[in-house]
Design an enzyme around this catalytic site. Structure first.
Site, mmCIF file in Angstrom:
data_model
loop_
_atom_site.group_PDB
_atom_site.id
_atom_site.type_symbol
_atom_site.label_atom_id
_atom_site.label_comp_id
_atom_site.label_asym_id
_atom_site.label_seq_id
_atom_site.Cartn_x
_atom_site.Cartn_y
_atom_site.Cartn_z
ATOM 1 N N CYS A 2 -72.357 61.234 9.061
ATOM 2 C CA CYS A 2 -71.309 60.255 8.872
ATOM 3 C C CYS A 2 -70.861 60.358 7.431
ATOM 4 C CB CYS A 2 -71.831 58.856 9.133
ATOM 5 S SG CYS A 2 -72.576 58.634 10.746
ATOM 6 N N ARG A 47 -67.208 60.566 11.217
ATOM 7 C CA ARG A 47 -68.127 59.448 11.410
ATOM 8 C C ARG A 47 -68.814 59.579 12.754
ATOM 9 N NH1 ARG A 47 -66.468 53.199 12.618
ATOM 10 N NH2 ARG A 47 -68.528 52.269 12.392
ATOM 11 N N ILE A 51 -69.550 52.715 17.928
ATOM 12 C CA ILE A 51 -68.756 51.600 18.444
ATOM 13 C C ILE A 51 -67.323 52.077 18.655
ATOM 14 C CG2 ILE A 51 -67.918 49.263 17.971
ATOM 15 C CD1 ILE A 51 -70.906 49.339 18.377
ATOM 16 N N ASN A 72 -67.648 54.473 6.376
ATOM 17 C CA ASN A 72 -68.899 55.036 6.871
ATOM 18 C C ASN A 72 -69.882 53.892 7.037
ATOM 19 O OD1 ASN A 72 -71.117 56.638 7.472
ATOM 20 N ND2 ASN A 72 -71.499 57.213 5.347
ATOM 21 N N GLY A 73 -70.494 53.750 8.204
ATOM 22 C CA GLY A 73 -71.464 52.701 8.429
ATOM 23 C C GLY A 73 -71.153 51.895 9.669
ATOM 24 N N ASP A 97 -64.785 48.275 14.588
ATOM 25 C CA ASP A 97 -64.979 47.602 13.303
ATOM 26 C C ASP A 97 -64.114 48.150 12.182
ATOM 27 O OD1 ASP A 97 -66.335 50.017 13.252
ATOM 28 O OD2 ASP A 97 -68.236 49.188 12.539
ATOM 29 N N GLY A 358 -88.116 49.221 10.390
ATOM 30 C CA GLY A 358 -88.644 48.081 9.646
ATOM 31 C C GLY A 358 -88.404 48.135 8.161
#
Length: 643
Positions: A2, A47, A51, A72-73, A97, A358
């Site tokens: 990405c 990218r 979504i 990017n993200g 988004d 995590g």
């Protein structure tokens, strides 16, 4: 991979250069599968499609085409933002988004970043004002490099993308190298190349009238908060973690989780399982050496939640994987846990496109042994000068001659810690090479260029600028600003993107981070125990006793590797003609360090740091070193890396 790439200047950018900058990003993707490709004058984008896969092309524009953005993200609150923007009269064409960015810029200007909940690096071009806005997310999940020269600015998600510009000389920045040897990564805002910068996390850059201005827009508030009812705090923590996890489970692609067996990843898997209609896919890697293997703990969680569990025992082909990693990392990077991280990402990508993890639990809730040590540091007086020197030298000798992770090594490090002045304790605790050790290996050029440059000042300044009311709070601030974004998140972003896998981190949701930042120290470290509140909060979710098992981490047997299968490579790469003629390090000092390790001392981290620099230097064909072909860097090319 990405990524974003582009140029902005007072004149129209060279389309051929932009194309080269964009094309290089594709090296991390398998045959381009799942990527959106587009190019518009000064902005380029590839990218990983997660979504709005069908309609996610970039750049995106506002209604009249005067504002454009690449991104990017992932923005996790995009559905809420789309509804808000529609109520304000904006017309959005797609369903994802990315398009939110241009309309948020129209509505809020630079303050738009405060509306975003997610991980991001983006560029917004305002055509009428001839103004470029660059931004990076609060925690630093997504990278962003920039370089300004002769009235123009160039930016990209990858340093190798900027390196496509022949005007960039790709000269090593000696200060960046100096910091790398201390911390095993190049800290922002430096990059390994002179003149190229990394935009730090939670910062904006505005390019206007040929000038760049950079400012911070967020920092977790660590001013001491009011006392808390710990049972209420436990419940609130569970609520925040469930919400942060739910937001990160939105995907049109298969989704799973890394499950190491530690408290943080186990809690995320539990939060996923409680909110998923299907069994969660979980992935774990381990080693045959029990000291580095947590698979048994991961299995306990997998069995509790009946996950679709996958395991891999890592027996790495180091002569194959090290050159590959040297290529994927844009800068020298010596966190050896990149190796198991790469393998778990590679295994996961066979089954999913998105993996939760995590990351951030330790930095939010005080999870490292060093946090417990620093919590006590305020009560530990400085040793008199007459004793400090001998104690520090004795501690260094004990640590060097002891096995990594063993009690003698920890005692040696504690002696070094006690001998240091209070302001120096944490920087020395975090350093790979001490200032004295760096000076011993530097050649004359580095000694001249780096006289008076203090790498420890980076951590001291972050420590001193913290609003926290205790040494523990200030250290957590330091880790959040330095170690987390420049080491841990770089490692995860690079190793996952190298396998076209997206990693998401619920503990790095900024709402959770802000709440955790103001918790009393006693909720984090108490009586030598770490992550006190987190462990109590998630204990009902986990198998009995798991929350209180010792932390192992993602370690590898470095010392043994360097005495065994990597011995020949280490000697060849660190002492060959290419390394010697570069003149950065004193050959005799490097050879002595190698020999002392082979004779039984543990100099693994320092040798590994030097080795990763040399492999990076050669993999990227940096001037002053032998080059390899860039795209593949397979094992068959190792001979070229060795010269």
């Amino acid at each position: 991979m990405c990524g974003i790439a582009g140029t902005a200047s007072l004149s129209r950018p060279d389309p051929a250069l932009v194309r080269r900058m964009c094309d290089v990003i594709s090296h991390r993707g398998p045959d381009g599968e799942g990527f959106h490709d587009d190019e518009h004058a000064s902005l380029g984008m590839r990218r990983l499609a997660i979504i709005d896969v069908a309609h996610g092309d970039q750049p995106v524009y506002n209604e009249n085409g005067r504002v454009a953005a690449v991104f990017n993200g992932e923005i996790y609150n995009f559905a809420e933002l789309r509804e808000e923007l529609a109520r304000q009269g904006h017309r959005l064409r797609g369903a994802g988004d990315s398009e939110c960015l241009v309309h948020l810029y129209e509505q809020y200007g630079d303050e738009m970043v405060h509306r975003l909940r997610g991980m991001f690096a983006f560029a917004v071009w305002d055509r009428d004002r001839r103004r470029l806005l660059l931004a990076r997310d609060r925690a630093g999940k997504k990278p962003l490099y920039w370089w300004a020269d002769a009235g123009a600015i160039r930016f990209a998600s990858e340093l190798k993308s900027l390196a496509q510009d022949p005007a960039l000389r790709r000269e090593i920045d000696p200060v960046a190298l100096h910091h790398y040897l201390s911390y095993q990564y190049v800290p922002a805002p430096w990059s390994i190349f002179q003149g190229v910068h990394k935009l730090p996390p939670a910062h904006l850059l505005v390019w206007e009238d040929g000038r760049a201005s950079v400012r911070r827009y967020w920092r977790p508030d660590r001013t001491p908060g009011p006392p808390v009812d710990e049972r209420e705090a436990e419940e609130r923590l569970r609520e925040l973690l469930l919400e942060a996890t739910r937001l990160r489970m939105v995907s049109e692609r298969p989704i799973g989780a890394f499950l190491s067996g530690g408290v943080d990843s186990s809690a995320v898997v539990a939060a996923m399982a409680m909110q998923s209609a299907e069994p969660v896919k979980t992935f774990c890697v381990g080693f045959e050496d029990d000291r580095y293997d947590e698979r048994h703990k991961a299995r306990m969680v997998a069995e509790r939640y009946a996950t679709d569990h996958h395991e891999l025992v890592v027996t790495p082909d180091l002569l194959e994987v090290l050159p590959r990693l040297a290529w994927h990392f844009d800068e020298p990077f010596a966190d050896s846990s990149a190796i198991p991280s790469f393998y778990v990402a590679q295994m996961s990508r066979r089954h999913v496109t998105v993996a939760l993890n995590g990351d951030g639990g330790d930095e939010c809730f005080g999870g490292y042994r060093r946090h417990a040590l620093m919590a006590r540091a305020g009560r530990m007086p400085s040793l008199p000068r007459a004793f400090a020197g001998p104690c520090g030298r004795a501690g260094a000798l004990v640590a060097e001659r002891s096995e990594f992770g063993g009690l003698p090594r920890r005692l040696g490090r504690l002696m070094q810690f006690a001998a240091a002045p209070p302001a120096e304790r944490y920087p020395r605790l975090m350093s790979c090479f001490t200032p004295e050790q760096k000076w011993q290996i530097y050649g004359d050029v580095l000694r001249e260029r780096l006289a008076g440059v203090d790498s420890h000042a980076l951590l001291r300044d972050a420590f001193d600028s913290s609003a926290a009311g205790s040494d523990l709070g200030r250290v957590l601030d330091v880790d959040t600003l330095t170690y987390l974004p420049d080491d841990l998140l770089v490692k995860v972003d690079i190793t996952t993107m190298a396998n076209s896998l997206e990693a998401r981190s619920p503990f790095l949701d900024h709402h959770l981070m802000e709440w955790a930042a103001r918790l009393p120290d006693s909720c984090k470290v108490r009586g030598g125990h770490t992550k006190v509140l987190l462990k109590r909060a998630v204990a009902p979710w986990l198998p009995p006793g798991l929350a209180h098992l010792p932390k192992q981490g993602f370690g590898v047997p470095l010392a043994a590797w360097l005495r065994g299968e990597l011995r020949e490579l280490a000697f060849d790469v660190l002492t060959d003609h290419t390394a010697r003629v570069r003149g950065l390090f004193r050959p005799a000092a490097v050879r002595e360090l190698l020999q002392r390790h082979m004779d039984g001392g543990d100099h693994g981290p320092r040798l590994w740091t030097l080795l990763q620099f040399e492999l990076w230097h050669r993999a990227h064909g940096v001037p002053g070193g032998a080059a390899v072909e860039a795209n593949a860097c397979p094992a068959s090319r190792l001979a070229h890396i060795k010269e």
